[in-house]
Design a protein around this motif. Structure first.
Motif, PDB file in Angstrom:
ATOM      1  N   SER A 243     -44.025  79.250-100.027  1.00 50.09           N
ATOM      2  CA  SER A 243     -44.351  80.353-100.920  1.00 50.09           C
ATOM      3  C   SER A 243     -45.361  79.838-101.932  1.00 50.09           C
ATOM      4  O   SER A 243     -45.040  79.552-103.076  1.00 50.09           O
ATOM      5  N   ARG A 246     -45.719  81.303-105.622  1.00 50.13           N
ATOM      6  CA  ARG A 246     -44.726  80.958-106.620  1.00 50.13           C
ATOM      7  C   ARG A 246     -44.889  79.516-107.084  1.00 50.13           C
ATOM      8  O   ARG A 246     -44.667  79.192-108.238  1.00 50.13           O
TER       9      ARG A 246
ATOM     10  N   HIS B  35     -36.648  82.578-106.821  1.00 51.17           N
ATOM     11  CA  HIS B  35     -36.752  81.902-105.530  1.00 51.17           C
ATOM     12  C   HIS B  35     -35.383  81.654-104.920  1.00 51.17           C
ATOM     13  O   HIS B  35     -35.170  81.870-103.722  1.00 51.17           O
ATOM     14  N   GLU B  38     -33.937  84.631-103.270  1.00 51.46           N
ATOM     15  CA  GLU B  38     -34.833  85.326-102.344  1.00 51.46           C
ATOM     16  C   GLU B  38     -34.086  85.907-101.149  1.00 51.46           C
ATOM     17  O   GLU B  38     -34.398  86.992-100.673  1.00 51.46           O
ATOM     18  N   ASN B  44     -33.846  91.497-106.232  1.00 52.33           N
ATOM     19  CA  ASN B  44     -35.209  91.070-105.935  1.00 52.33           C
ATOM     20  C   ASN B  44     -35.817  90.526-107.226  1.00 52.33           C
ATOM     21  O   ASN B  44     -35.158  90.475-108.264  1.00 52.33           O
ATOM     22  N   GLU B  45     -37.086  90.139-107.140  1.00 52.73           N
ATOM     23  CA  GLU B  45     -37.709  89.454-108.269  1.00 52.73           C
ATOM     24  C   GLU B  45     -37.742  90.325-109.539  1.00 52.73           C
ATOM     25  O   GLU B  45     -37.496  89.843-110.633  1.00 52.73           O
ATOM     26  N   GLN B 160     -41.675  94.559-103.345  1.00 53.06           N
ATOM     27  CA  GLN B 160     -40.927  93.332-103.104  1.00 53.06           C
ATOM     28  C   GLN B 160     -39.829  93.555-102.086  1.00 53.06           C
ATOM     29  O   GLN B 160     -39.234  92.609-101.584  1.00 53.06           O
TER      30      GLN B 160
END
Lengths: 528, 528
Positions: A243, A246, B35, B38, B44-45, B160
């Motif tokens: 990723s 990130r 992360h 994930e 989600n983010e 996302q």
């Protein structure tokens, strides 16, 4: 990025958007013109940006009929908090670690002792000469500050003239000195600002020196810890996954965090973020490649471009800003000196800068040559090189201006004529050294160092520049070669070639303990 | 980047550095936690960032004993000037142009007509229902503004959850709608703000519609011109040379310039920078590759990572900011409604949002299916897809908050209880929709669309996702294939499959006239 603080100076939503548009448009213009002039013998990007900045300033001044001076006031917070960190981080990330650490002693001599010598000479000279021109009104602390303000060289401009691949020794010396020198000047400046004015004696001077050493070690340690922490996090978390976005974001943010934390604890953020950059390029950036299909070289180039772009925009922004700020009419009105006195002061400062720099470059180079006398001829600094090093460090830049604003204004405003004079003097000196010395640097270097002699000065075996970019401290091939050559004489080498031997031990330590924990490319491929 | 404006709220140098440090540290934390989560089914983010923001806000509130509310006030200028442009530019740069333009009509239906329908329903519903809860004090203009505020979907969060490679049709519809929808909401909101309050009649509504159409076309044109100008400059200046850093810098700055210019002329900067991104990824980014030793794919990935990183940091920043801002105690004190009334208003708004969205997604999807009826089955939107599209657009985000602050506060401050209530309502609705609907989106999608059916919905031939990233409007292979298939039936196709035919003509025009001038990869390799 950085237009925000600058935009905050202006009231109103629409006016802000206008100014950002103008600034971004001029920045674009700088890029294009800078590119067109790339092959030019005299100009470089910094001088172009400063000239364009001056022209823009003039146009703004004319359009606003002499009233716009407040809009583009130089903001030293903007500079130290937003523009400097990406430049120094990029410097650490891109530096050729091998050469930097091989010349470490010389660089530290120049960067630390040199600044002390230079600022003493400038302080003493200013103290002695300024009153002779009838310019008074500065305190003892002001004179000390003047010494540090005019001792910080402008690395950015110089590096656009010297090339890492053509003159590696010169480049690493000038570059390394520039970074350490910036840090020393800022550290020294802060020490001067904190100085108890009633107790200016030998003890105070020693204290400043001890303070600086303390700051150096703690700042470096913080940068190293931040770099290692990032490398460890990336290695632990991202193993087997990919990723990139990130990871880049984490590297940028962690580097910035190390800078702000250093500033928070009153350390030198410049040194911290510089070492953070070195550590990240050594460990962290390699962790990504393990899971990626792209080769190491591509990812390295990849990162370099991202950080170099941030740095490039910040640099151009600074020079443009300095150029525009020089046209701020307000401070010129405040300084009440006659033209003759002003010119006298300007030339005194330029003269003192040259003297102060000569006073440490030549003696310290000789000393460095003496220390390296048993090592190969390649590490020694020839007289021609000494002249180039002296000359390349004469330019003064945004750090000087930022420090001058910090010392002589209260958030950009000053009402004292003497203080206003010092601010305008700094601007004139920066413009003069950047433009005049900057113009002459390229011709001087090609005069002293014609292209066909370049290889004489290069370190070690010739190697393709592209390949070298992604090298860890020492390359695999060289490592094998040198190990065989040096294995039997390890003790005698420790005396004769201390730097190489330390390097050797460091590499063994790195391979055995550091890389398994923090990641990075394997030198011994069977161990991977 | 963006911490500057936020930092300007605070007096003092040191306090500023503390806050930046805290903010950057929390951002790093968000990245790492995001992360780690994930693979999580629910989070989600965006939701992670909002939750972390809320926790940080609580900690700040506790540490400062309820007095810190002023420090982290939401700044809509910071949002619109610094955070939104990189996100939308990246969106334009990364969008799969082929699918975007194939679904262009459907996207425009959803994004323009949909917002009009949705905001009318929300305005009417609020007008009718708010007084029934005993909540009064809003003007007619306020109600119109509420309609547009709650009609802007939050693309970031949705994207996302949906994946470009797994569900290309859904992704391109939701993504495309999100961008156009953002632009429409902002345009409509500005139209409402400029509205003459005494003349609210049919003629005013028509004027808003005409204004929007005018803004759409001019904004798009500006973005296209900026993109083409950049491509042309890069192609003309950099031919045969390679200076990636300067090129990336120029692209970033030109895109930003197009945004600020659009804002300057009161156009929609979002649309401008979106189309600028599309044009740049189509022409400009390919110009670099000609002189580079790295392959096209690497450079494309390269650019994408740079822009995606900027966008990623800005997105995380926004959600974190929204989370922290929600804990700002000041506005909660001002709103003087009882708990029951407040909950009534919150649920009314959420209900109206769902209704307003249902009122255009299902009819317009049916209409779109009717238009595409002669085309292949793949373009049609099944009922399950309609449900997902409806659901995915229910989340409200930073655009809503920024618009609410613009309407109901004067640079972040309001003293009117009704206005304060609307601000808190917006925050609650954003938090609720992002968290609750956000949590449920992943499960809903995997319930409605199990993984093994994914290929049914994908457009055209299956292709490796990596490869598709760097594709121009249509790929070389497909171009050859389709040309043979379709050459003889060009006229009948124009009637039956209008989009494909227009695409074909565009490709011919692009190859013959555009690419020779503006650059980009050659489809026909012999012509290079």
């Amino acid at each position: 990025m950085s237009a925000s603080g600058f935009a905050m100076n202006i009231a109103g939503d629409h006016a802000q958007v206008v100014l950002i548009s103008v600034f971004v448009a001029v920045l674009c213009l700088c890029l294009v013109i800078g590119h067109l002039l790339e092959e030019n013998r005299w100009l470089n990007e910094s001088t172009t940006a400063i000239i364009i900045g001056c022209i823009t300033g003039t146009i703004i001044l004319l359009l606003s009929k002499g009233k716009s001076s407040h809009i583009l006031r130089f903001n030293e917070e903007l500079f130290f908090i937003y523009l400097l960190p990406p430049i120094i981080f990029n410097a650490g990330f891109q530096v050729k670690k091998k050469q930097f650490f091989q010349n470490f002693i010389t660089i530290m001599l120049f960067g630390v002792i040199g600044v002390f010598i230079s600022s003493s000479i400038i302080t003493a000279g200013a103290w002695w000469l300024f009153p002779r021109f009838g310019f008074t009104g500065l305190s003892a602390q002001d004179y000390l500050a003047i010494g540090t303000i005019f001792s910080s060289t402008d690395t950015v401009c110089t590096l656009q003239v010297l090339h890492q691949d053509e003159t590696p020794l010169l480049y690493s010396l000038v570059f390394g000195e520039g970074v350490v020198n910036d840090a020393t000047s800022v550290v020294l400046f802060n020490a001067v600002q904190k100085l108890d004015k009633s107790k200016l004696n030998g003890w105070a001077a020693l204290r400043v020196l001890l303070d600086s050493l303390y700051l150096f070690s703690t700042s470096t340690a913080l940068g190293v810890v931040a770099g290692l922490l990032t490398a460890y996090t990336l290695k632990t978390l991202y193993i087997g996954r990919h990723s990139t976005v990130r990871e880049i974001a984490l590297m940028v943010l962690m580097a910035y965090l190390s800078y702000t934390l250093a500033e928070l604890f009153h350390l030198s953020g410049i040194l911290t973020v510089f070492f953070c950059g070195i550590l990240m390029s050594h460990y962290a950036s390699h962790n990504v490649t393990q899971s990626s299909r792209i080769t190491t070289r591509h990812v390295q180039t990849h990162y370099m471009h991202i950080f170099a772009t941030m740095s490039f925009i910040a640099e151009t922004f600074i020079f443009l800003y300095v150029g525009i700020d020089a046209l701020d009419i307000e401070k010129w009105k405040l300084s009440k000196l006659s033209f003759r006195t002003s010119v006298g002061i300007y030339s005194t400062v330029v003269l003192l800068i040259s003297l102060g720099r000569a006073a440490f470059v030549f003696p310290l180079s000789t000393f460095s040559n003496y220390v390296h006398r048993r090592a190969d001829r390649l590490s020694s600094i020839s007289f021609k090189h000494q002249v180039i090093i002296w000359w390349a460090g004469l330019m003064r830049g945004a750090v000087s201006i930022a420090l001058a604003f910090k010392q002589f204004t209260y958030s950009g405003v000053t009402l004292d004529p003497a203080n206003a004079t010092m601010v305008t003097t700094t601007i004139i000196v920066v413009l003069f050294t950047t433009l005049v010395f900057g113009f002459l640097t390229k011709p001087l270097i090609s005069f002293l160092q014609p292209h066909h002699t370049n290889n004489n000065t290069s370190h070690g075996e010739p190697r393709s520049p592209k390949e070298d970019l992604s090298l860890p401290l020492l390359s695999l091939e060289e490592s094998a070669e040198t190990n065989i050559l040096r294995a039997k004489e390890s003790l005698s080498m420790l005396i004769e070639r201390p730097v190489y031997t330390i390097h050797n031990y460091w590499r063994k330590f790195d391979d055995t303990y550091m890389r398994p924990v923090f990641g990075g490319p394997c030198r011994d491929q069977s161990a991977c």
